[in-house]
Design an enzyme around this catalytic site. Structure first.
Site, PDB file in Angstrom:
ATOM      1  N   SER A   1     105.392 -35.494  45.891  1.00  0.00           N
ATOM      2  CA  SER A   1     105.901 -36.081  44.655  1.00  0.00           C
ATOM      3  C   SER A   1     107.364 -36.487  44.816  1.00  0.00           C
ATOM      4  O   SER A   1     107.693 -37.276  45.696  1.00  0.00           O
ATOM      5  CB  SER A   1     105.686 -35.103  43.497  1.00  0.00           C
ATOM      6  OG  SER A   1     105.874 -35.733  42.252  1.00  0.00           O
TER       7      SER A   1
ATOM      8  N   HIS B   1      97.561 -35.803  40.133  1.00  0.00           N
ATOM      9  CA  HIS B   1      98.847 -35.312  40.598  1.00  0.00           C
ATOM     10  C   HIS B   1      98.842 -33.785  40.614  1.00  0.00           C
ATOM     11  O   HIS B   1      98.388 -33.145  39.668  1.00  0.00           O
ATOM     12  CB  HIS B   1      99.949 -35.822  39.673  1.00  0.00           C
ATOM     13  CG  HIS B   1     101.295 -35.861  40.299  1.00  0.00           C
ATOM     14  ND1 HIS B   1     101.637 -36.791  41.251  1.00  0.00           N
ATOM     15  CD2 HIS B   1     102.403 -35.094  40.122  1.00  0.00           C
ATOM     16  CE1 HIS B   1     102.892 -36.599  41.630  1.00  0.00           C
ATOM     17  NE2 HIS B   1     103.381 -35.573  40.965  1.00  0.00           N
TER      18      HIS B   1
ATOM     19  N   ASP C   1      95.919 -40.097  39.960  1.00  0.00           N
ATOM     20  CA  ASP C   1      97.352 -39.805  39.956  1.00  0.00           C
ATOM     21  C   ASP C   1      98.112 -40.959  39.298  1.00  0.00           C
ATOM     22  O   ASP C   1      97.837 -42.132  39.551  1.00  0.00           O
ATOM     23  CB  ASP C   1      97.831 -39.624  41.399  1.00  0.00           C
ATOM     24  CG  ASP C   1      99.157 -38.907  41.498  1.00  0.00           C
ATOM     25  OD1 ASP C   1     100.108 -39.310  40.801  1.00  0.00           O
ATOM     26  OD2 ASP C   1      99.249 -37.945  42.284  1.00  0.00           O
TER      27      ASP C   1
END
Length: 619
Positions: A477, A587, A557
């Site tokens: 991320s 995610h 995501d």
């Protein structure tokens, strides 16, 4: 799609040079079977150096949809050491099982695979996957619908089919065959009396239909042959280990009087499928192995066909898939607390809530490590905490791991589980960096800290993996963003980076998906800074010199589109890339392995991809 008359001309009359691979092998035009189906024999689907060419026989129904016939790949039994595509157990042959499948409108490919004495497992499983890919590549030629494929295995063939359909670890193995650009994913598996848990199976003689070959020269201990040269353990060769909700639908059938493969093997598998919410059906009947002793084969065949009709009508390769149910349930329960999504709260509150969410909903699973030690490294604004995790096996690889959290939350504890997974699975000494967080310390504070730690680690490499040329940069991320930027910077400075490992990285902060954290991370000049390659690494002037890269992203995501763009830019620049897209994940999946089998399989796979890239082996 060719008409039936056109298919009658599908042949290869002349051999080609062996350098042509499968195209070197001729095959005759099809003949019509007794039910009007078209029959091609001895089609070569893979040519592996040092082994015999691998062949399949193909049966295509005369009547089929315009898009082609859905495909069943038949995987024969024989205890992994006997059998052939040309031999079906007498009980199945007498009940015309394959003919019934074709009559129901399915094309059937009967495949040979390398037996365990020819090539150690998982070779036979990889062969089955190679057949699927080759058939997809040839679908238009033979009148097949490559988007709807099922594996149908019996006995040992069912075991291979389950592994081929369920085990994502296989994707980290060098593939067999030529059509490696095609997917080996299948939409369904039919498992007839197959072993699912080899740990729970006692060593037993080979038996292809309760024919009791015994312990002498005809058979012997099948597990001694099965496990003789493989690097995989019994547990790793057990399909039940790989059950996941984003896998294929599974039909299981077993005779309750089976003396060769105990019916408990299918009960264990079905329980695991139900627990994982897989679309599954289970039929337990009278009869011994191969349903011998009970007149149930037509009934079980029809039930299997009905299952495939339903499933293949609903599932197609590449069609959108719903979010993994375990992940969805967890996120619903987190949202019900009023504390999630985390970044909707002020930063100090979000950090406290993050500790609670991880503790209560997705605690990290343990991994074997030699040691976990905290230290500090001098940085541009004071000491920077680090955590060093060492794998059980010797390694010369050092990996810098940068945690995610929107540049606002996260620390050494929040991502220790992810770092431990990388250490144990990828085979690296992992150094976590606890960089300064925004908004208290906006860009470039976090990047400066990561750079300082990376440079310090390289200067003191003897304390870690010991080889400067085997340094890896990794992150997830926001950490994936910092890792990608740092890798670009090091390459530009001539500092070697062996690989970069990016899990759902944020690579372009100009878009709406980054609006919530952009101002927190970048401060007052957020919009202008977002166009800086040190913030949006996809905007770098060139990517051509970057090291081999592993990327993992879930189709659900919010960073999916950005990650696809970065992967496309890497490919266009010629960067060696392993790109994994997981259709049911979103995610955070890299942290959700203790909750979701699908997330666990995905996280394990990308770590094994990195291991294979770094260590040049098939594990």
């Amino acid at each position: 799609m060719p008409e039936s008359d056109d298919l009658l001309a599908v042949a290869r009359p002349e051999p080609g040079p062996l350098s042509d691979g499968t195209a070197a092998f001729p095959f005759d035009p099809p003949v019509r079977g007794a039910d009007g189906e078209l029959r091609w024999d001895a089609l070569v689907y893979a040519v592996e150096p040092g082994y015999r060419p691998l062949m399949l026989d193909l049966r295509v129904p005369a009547e089929r949809p315009a898009e082609g016939a859905p495909l069943v790949v038949w995987v024969h039994g024989g205890g992994w050491v006997h059998g052939s595509r040309r031999r079906r157990a007498p009980h199945l042959h007498q009940n015309r099982v394959v003919e019934r499948i074709v009559a129901a409108g399915f094309a059937v490919a009967l495949v040979d695979y390398r037996l365990a004495a020819e090539a150690a497992l998982p070779a036979g499983v990889l062969d089955v996957q190679a057949a699927v890919r080759w058939l997809r590549a040839q679908a238009g030629l033979f009148g097949l619908d490559g988007s709807r494929v099922a594996l149908w295995g019996e006995s040992a063939g069912a075991h291979l089919s389950l592994l081929a359909g369920l085990c994502r670890r296989l994707e980290a193995e060098p593939p067999v065959g030529e059509a490696t650009d095609r997917s080996a994913e299948v939409q369904a598996v039919v498992d007839w009396y197959g072993p699912s848990d080899l740990v729970a199976m006692s060593p037993s003689p080979v038996d292809a239909e309760s024919e009791e070959l015994g312990d002498g020269e005809a058979g012997g201990d099948v597990f001694a042959i099965l496990l003789r040269d493989t690097t995989w353990t019994r547990d790793e060769l057990s399909p039940v280990r790989y059950v996941r909700p984003d896998g294929p639908a599974v039909f299981v059938a077993h005779g309750k009087d089976d003396q060769l493969v105990p019916v408990e093997q299918s009960r264990i598998l079905h329980d695991a499928l139900v627990a994982a919410r897989v679309d599954a059906e289970y039929v337990e009947t009278a009869g011994d192995h191969v349903f011998v002793g009970a007149p149930v084969v037509p009934e079980v065949t029809d039930a299997s066909i009905s299952f495939l009709r339903r499933v293949l009508a609903e599932r197609r390769l590449g069609a959108p898939r719903p979010l993994d149910p375990q992940t969805a349930d967890m996120e619903e329960r987190m949202a019900a607390t009023g504390m999630w999504p985390l970044l909707e709260a002020p930063p100090e509150v979000a950090r406290e809530r993050g500790v609670v969410m991880r503790r209560d909903f997705y605690p990290p699973r343990p991994f074997p490590l030699v040691s976990v030690a905290d230290d500090v490294v001098p940085g541009p604004a004071g000491d920077i905490p680090i955590r060093v995790q060492r794998p059980p096996q010797p390694t010369d690889v050092t990996l810098l791991y940068v945690h995610g959290g929107g540049w606002v939350i996260g620390d050494l504890d929040s991502h220790q589980g992810s770092a431990a997974r990388l250490a144990a699975t990828a085979g690296a000494v992992v150094v976590q960096v606890d960089y300064r967080l925004a908004p208290e310390h906006p860009f470039p504070a976090g990047l400066d800290d990561c750079r300082a730690v990376a440079e310090w680690v390289l200067e003191h490499i003897d304390r870690f993996g010991g080889d400067r040329s085997r340094f890896v940069v990794a992150g997830d991320s926001a950490g994936g963003n910092l890792a990608a930027v740092l890798t670009q910077e090091f390459v530009d400075r001539g500092i070697p980076v062996a690989a970069q490992f990016l899990v759902y990285p944020s690579t372009d902060l100009r878009g709406d998906t980054s609006a919530d954290v952009r101002s927190l991370y970048l401060g007052a000049d957020a919009d202008a800074l977002a166009a800086d390659p040190r913030v949006s690494p996809v905007l770098a002037p060139t990517l051509a010199a970057l090291p081999p890269t592993v990327i993992g992203i879930g189709a659900h995501d919010f960073l999916h589109a950005d990650t696809l763009d970065y992967a496309a830019a890497l490919r266009a620049a010629g960067v060696p890339l392993v790109f994994r897209e997981f259709p049911t994940l979103d995610h955070g999946f890299f942290s959700f392995g203790s909750v979701s089998p699908a997330a666990e399989a995905a996280a394990d796979l990308v770590c094994r991809d990195l291991h294979r890239l770094l260590h040049r082996c098939t594990a």
